[in-house]
Scaffold this active site. Structure first.
Site, mmCIF file in Angstrom:
data_model
loop_
_atom_site.group_PDB
_atom_site.id
_atom_site.type_symbol
_atom_site.label_atom_id
_atom_site.label_comp_id
_atom_site.label_asym_id
_atom_site.label_seq_id
_atom_site.Cartn_x
_atom_site.Cartn_y
_atom_site.Cartn_z
ATOM 1 N N HIS A 207 0.899 -1.093 -0.038
ATOM 2 C CA HIS A 207 -0.015 0.216 0.067
ATOM 3 C C HIS A 207 0.821 1.213 0.096
ATOM 4 O O HIS A 207 0.606 2.211 -0.876
ATOM 5 C CB HIS A 207 -1.037 0.060 1.295
ATOM 6 C CG HIS A 207 -2.199 -0.661 1.032
ATOM 7 N ND1 HIS A 207 -2.083 -2.261 1.135
ATOM 8 C CD2 HIS A 207 -3.328 -0.311 0.832
ATOM 9 C CE1 HIS A 207 -3.564 -2.663 1.012
ATOM 10 N NE2 HIS A 207 -4.258 -1.761 0.823
ATOM 11 N N HIS B 194 1.687 -3.668 9.386
ATOM 12 C CA HIS B 194 3.288 -3.527 9.051
ATOM 13 C C HIS B 194 3.916 -2.754 10.042
ATOM 14 O O HIS B 194 3.360 -2.306 11.000
ATOM 15 C CB HIS B 194 3.055 -2.352 7.836
ATOM 16 C CG HIS B 194 2.766 -2.991 6.519
ATOM 17 N ND1 HIS B 194 3.614 -3.943 5.853
ATOM 18 C CD2 HIS B 194 1.745 -3.059 5.710
ATOM 19 C CE1 HIS B 194 2.996 -4.490 4.881
ATOM 20 N NE2 HIS B 194 1.916 -3.835 4.677
#
Length: 175
Positions: free
Chosen positions: A111, A150
């Site tokens: 992303h 993440h």
């Protein structure tokens, strides 16, 4: 592996700092919405709108963007499957994941890579909105941490990957 141990410790400590407070659940709702803007559908919409309404510059924007993504996606996939870094919630039960990620591994953040790739290409073709594009990319990177999928270094390396691929595509196209 001992040389990366301090980085791994920092990453886990940073994730715990971001996710272990009373605002984690409300922040996750906002982060889901922000992160969703980086799922890819807006990139396609930007490209099509630039192509239709942006004249020659819009067509070039679309071509550079497609080239940049054709460079970035294989590198992203190979890196993920080479390093096989587990996601934060897999490394510590203290980390909550608020979404189910699209893939198994965390390094680099796809992303974030995509958001910074687009922000970089936008900054070259549409400099007036460069600041907005980069702020949006930063918000996407932060959302990935706040969603627990993440680590900090995942998003930093994702940002660097996106920027590098965008610059390579711009260079190849002579922009």
């Amino acid at each position: 592996m001992r040389s990366i141990e301090p980085i791994a410790k920092f990453d886990l400590a940073f994730s715990l700092f971001c996710l272990q407070h009373k605002f984690a659940h409300p922040a996750s709702r906002i982060s889901k919405a922000v992160s969703h803007t980086g799922d890819g559908h807006l990139y396609a919409m930007f490209g099509v709108m630039a192509y239709w309404f942006g004249g020659l510059e819009g067509k070039q924007f679309l071509i550079v963007g497609l080239l940049a993504f054709s460079i970035e996606r294989p590198i992203y996939w190979l890196t993920k499957n080479l390093f096989k870094r587990r996601r934060p919630h897999e490394l510590s039960q203290l980390v909550t994941s608020f979404v189910t990620p699209f893939d198994r591994y965390s390094l680099p953040s796809g992303h974030t890579a995509a958001a910074f790739l687009i922000a970089t290409v936008v900054s070259v073709f549409y400099a007036d909105v460069a600041l907005f594009a980069y702020l949006w990319a930063i918000l996407i990177a932060g959302s990935r941490i706040l969603l627990g999928v993440h680590f900090f270094t995942d998003v930093v390396l994702g940002a660097l990957l996106g920027i590098a691929c965008a610059h390579l595509a711009l260079s190849v196209m002579g922009v």
